[in-house]
Design an enzyme around this catalytic site. Structure first.
Site, PDB file in Angstrom:
ATOM      1  N   LYS A 106      44.763  14.775  50.760  1.00 33.08           N
ATOM      2  CA  LYS A 106      44.014  16.023  50.607  1.00 33.08           C
ATOM      3  C   LYS A 106      44.602  16.888  49.490  1.00 33.08           C
ATOM      4  CE  LYS A 106      41.472  19.575  51.142  1.00 33.08           C
ATOM      5  NZ  LYS A 106      40.103  19.631  50.676  1.00 33.08           N
TER       6      LYS A 106
ATOM      7  N   CYS B 299      40.957  27.462  48.415  1.00 33.95           N
ATOM      8  CA  CYS B 299      41.671  26.185  48.499  1.00 33.95           C
ATOM      9  C   CYS B 299      42.550  25.866  47.291  1.00 33.95           C
ATOM     10  CB  CYS B 299      40.682  25.054  48.743  1.00 33.95           C
ATOM     11  SG  CYS B 299      39.903  25.175  50.367  1.00 33.95           S
TER      12      CYS B 299
HETATM   13  P1  NAD Z   1      38.588  30.483  57.499  1.00 34.90           P
HETATM   14  O1  NAD Z   1      39.558  31.559  57.228  1.00 34.90           O
HETATM   15  O2  NAD Z   1      37.196  30.591  56.961  1.00 34.90           O
HETATM   16  O3  NAD Z   1      38.460  30.246  59.058  1.00 34.90           O
HETATM   17  C1  NAD Z   1      39.532  30.171  59.942  1.00 34.90           C
HETATM   18  C2  NAD Z   1      39.098  30.708  61.292  1.00 34.90           C
HETATM   19  O4  NAD Z   1      40.154  30.484  62.220  1.00 34.90           O
HETATM   20  C3  NAD Z   1      38.802  32.198  61.291  1.00 34.90           C
HETATM   21  O5  NAD Z   1      37.522  32.431  61.834  1.00 34.90           O
HETATM   22  C4  NAD Z   1      39.903  32.788  62.187  1.00 34.90           C
HETATM   23  O6  NAD Z   1      39.478  33.917  62.922  1.00 34.90           O
HETATM   24  C5  NAD Z   1      40.191  31.608  63.090  1.00 34.90           C
HETATM   25  N1  NAD Z   1      41.477  31.658  63.770  1.00 34.90           N
HETATM   26  C6  NAD Z   1      42.675  32.099  63.318  1.00 34.90           C
HETATM   27  N2  NAD Z   1      43.604  31.966  64.271  1.00 34.90           N
HETATM   28  C7  NAD Z   1      42.987  31.435  65.347  1.00 34.90           C
HETATM   29  C8  NAD Z   1      43.418  31.069  66.647  1.00 34.90           C
HETATM   30  N3  NAD Z   1      44.685  31.232  67.016  1.00 34.90           N
HETATM   31  N4  NAD Z   1      42.522  30.548  67.505  1.00 34.90           N
HETATM   32  C9  NAD Z   1      41.236  30.394  67.146  1.00 34.90           C
HETATM   33  N5  NAD Z   1      40.764  30.729  65.929  1.00 34.90           N
HETATM   34  C10 NAD Z   1      41.633  31.245  65.046  1.00 34.90           C
HETATM   35  O7  NAD Z   1      39.277  29.151  56.958  1.00 34.90           O
HETATM   36  P2  NAD Z   1      38.546  27.875  56.346  1.00 34.90           P
HETATM   37  O8  NAD Z   1      38.106  28.172  54.951  1.00 34.90           O
HETATM   38  O9  NAD Z   1      37.572  27.347  57.326  1.00 34.90           O
HETATM   39  O10 NAD Z   1      39.783  26.876  56.217  1.00 34.90           O
HETATM   40  C11 NAD Z   1      40.403  26.302  57.351  1.00 34.90           C
HETATM   41  C12 NAD Z   1      41.317  25.200  56.873  1.00 34.90           C
HETATM   42  O11 NAD Z   1      40.543  24.164  56.220  1.00 34.90           O
HETATM   43  C13 NAD Z   1      42.349  25.631  55.830  1.00 34.90           C
HETATM   44  O12 NAD Z   1      43.507  24.903  56.005  1.00 34.90           O
HETATM   45  C14 NAD Z   1      41.685  25.260  54.512  1.00 34.90           C
HETATM   46  O13 NAD Z   1      42.622  25.048  53.489  1.00 34.90           O
HETATM   47  C15 NAD Z   1      40.977  23.974  54.890  1.00 34.90           C
HETATM   48  N6  NAD Z   1      39.815  23.653  54.051  1.00 34.90           N
HETATM   49  C16 NAD Z   1      38.952  24.636  53.644  1.00 34.90           C
HETATM   50  C17 NAD Z   1      37.840  24.310  52.880  1.00 34.90           C
HETATM   51  C18 NAD Z   1      36.898  25.389  52.402  1.00 34.90           C
HETATM   52  O14 NAD Z   1      36.078  25.087  51.524  1.00 34.90           O
HETATM   53  N7  NAD Z   1      36.942  26.601  52.919  1.00 34.90           N
HETATM   54  C19 NAD Z   1      37.598  22.968  52.518  1.00 34.90           C
HETATM   55  C20 NAD Z   1      38.486  22.000  52.973  1.00 34.90           C
HETATM   56  C21 NAD Z   1      39.582  22.342  53.734  1.00 34.90           C
END
Ligand code: NAD
Length: 445
Positions: free
Chosen positions: A213, A269
């Protein structure tokens, strides 16, 4: 077979993945600590802008396959597969902050122990995490429950914001990091409907999955930085980066994607993942020199763009600039590490005023800047009383604008284009002063 799935963290990745797993017949509960978000979702309101997601979400809620909850314990109890889709933001030093992932892993372990749950579960990490995190999660679980009750799988997510539903429904590949045959079979079964056209489910060990990744994001970021570095050279020698992009990209060994020069990559990201990979490499005393250069070029590129504005006007005090595009890329409302914000910060620090427009990201921008800048829902109204137009994000509606209206509204016919949207000759013929990336400047003498 339909699985009972818990998705912990209902952001861009969790909400899209959860909805898509439900869309293929599984029973999915998405959990978040953000009660407001969960309440909205229960009413069928999608909290993010992601094309196609709202309709799919409402449909699956109506079909009673997709549920939203703040109750982690209940969700853990009833789920066979638990996806961690939690934030992994950067620490000050660039390393990935794993406390969300590790805390939730510990909570899950405690729930399994306290409720005396005996069904073996798969804990899948979908967050982007440094190498060794699956092992850390496993060790935390082992402090509370025996290894017979769980498997930890690394299943990094490759979806792109703006195309997230399409990417999640038809991924080019699915990477599953596990050495357990049992987990491999279940994960393969779960993902089968998504790879019907023959795209591979690639099974590897957890560490390799974690590095895959970071390597993918770092490589894509490197392509962008390579072109941006070259763009500065093009400006010096009088070559045109867009012509070079054609010449390069038609070579199938190189490929056409991610070769557009611009003002640098941003988003939730690339910047953090590049930094986290650099950190991890240094921690292991094996620096990744190319990745480091990628980051340095990216940081310099936005400054180079700002310098074009500064060099043109000298003093920016009390000048007003119209900015088109605030989201870090088109088709999203996500402004995390948006290049627009870096540029706005530099302009404000030099005493300039900002009129800002974005088709989807105004609300998120307002949350960040409050009354420090002005917001416009209509793209042409943004231009009133402005000394120049600055294009930051390449939304489609900016590609063929009404140049007469632009010229009539701006104080000066000056455009700074961070995305090379317009042809040099056209700008010259229309009488604009035009500054883009890696191409000749157009000045009206
Ligand atoms: P985000 O910030 O949009 O969402 C994360 C969610 O987790 C939030 O809604 C937050 O309230 C929730 N959260 C935090 N602590 C929590 C807990 N203890 N229990 C339950 N919920 C909780 O993040 P994202 O963009 O979805 O990214 C998540 C992961 O995926 C990251 O590691 C990111 O690097 C990876 N990722 C993101 C993308 C992208 O395009 N956004 C693509 C691939 C991978």
């Amino acid at each position: 077979m339909a699985y009972k799935i818990g998705v912990i963290g209902t952001g861009y990745v969790g909400l899209v993945s959860g909805t898509c797993f439900a869309a293929t017949g599984n029973i999915v509960t998405c959990v978040d600590i953000d009660e407001e978000k969960i309440n909205k979702l229960r009413q069928g309101i999608c909290p993010i802008f992601e094309p196609g997601l709202d309709r799919l979400l409402v449909h699956n809620v109506e079909e009673e396959r997709l549920f939203f909850s703040t109750d982690l314990a209940k969700t853990v109890d009833q789920s066979q597969i638990i996806f961690l889709c939690l934030p992994t933001p950067p620490n000050e030093d660039g390393s990935a902050d794993l406390h969300h992932v590790l805390n939730v892993a510990e909570q899950i372990a405690k729930i399994i122990r306290e409720k005396n749950i005996q069904d073996k579960k798969i804990i899948v990490n979908k967050s982007t995490v440094p190498v060794g995190t699956a092992e850390k999660v496993r060790n935390i679980l082992l402090q509370y429950i025996p290894e017979t009750l769980f498997e930890v799988v690394s299943n990094p997510e490759f979806l792109r914001e703006g195309l997230a539903v399409e990417d999640a429904m038809k991924p080019e590949r699915v990477v599953v990091g596990t050495r357990s045959k049992w987990a491999e079979e279940i994960m393969t079964e779960l993902y089968k409907p998504f790879v019907r056209t023959g795209n591979p489910i690639i099974i590897m060990d957890e560490k390799s999955a974690e590095v895959t990744k970071y390597a993918a994001n770092a490589f894509l970021a490197t392509k962008i930085s390579f072109m941006n570095d070259l763009s500065a050279y093009c400006e010096k020698v009088g070559a045109d980066i867009d012509k070079i992009r054609y010449g390069l990209g038609t070579d199938s060994r190189i490929g056409k994607m991610f070769l557009f020069a611009g003002i640098g990559y941003g988003g939730s990201c690339f910047p953090k993942d590049v930094r986290a990979l650099i950190y991890s490499a240094e921690e292991h005393k094996q620096p990744l020199r190319i990745v480091k250069a990628t980051m340095e070029v990216n940081e310099a590129q936005i400054k180079r763009f700002f310098d074009k504005i500064k060099n043109r006007f000298g003093n920016l005090q009390n000048l007003r600039f119209a900015i088109w595009g605030l989201a870090f890329k088109p088709n999203t409302d996500d402004v995390r590490e948006a290049p627009a914000f870096k540029l706005i910060d530099m302009l404000l620090a030099d005493g300039a005023h900002i009129n800002a427009h974005d088709p989807e990201a105004l609300e998120n921008t307002r949350r960040h800047y409050g009354d420090k800048i002005n917001y416009f829902t209509k793209m042409y109204e943004t231009l009133n009383n402005c000394d120049a137009l600055i294009i930051v994000t390449e939304w489609n509606q900016f590609r063929t604008p009404d140049f007469e209206t632009i010229a009539s509204k701006l104080k000066n016919k000056i455009i700074f284009d961070g995305r090379n949207l317009y042809a040099i000759d056209q700008m010259r013929d229309l009488g604009f002063e035009y500054y883009s990336i890696g191409r000749k400047e157009v000045r009206q003498e």
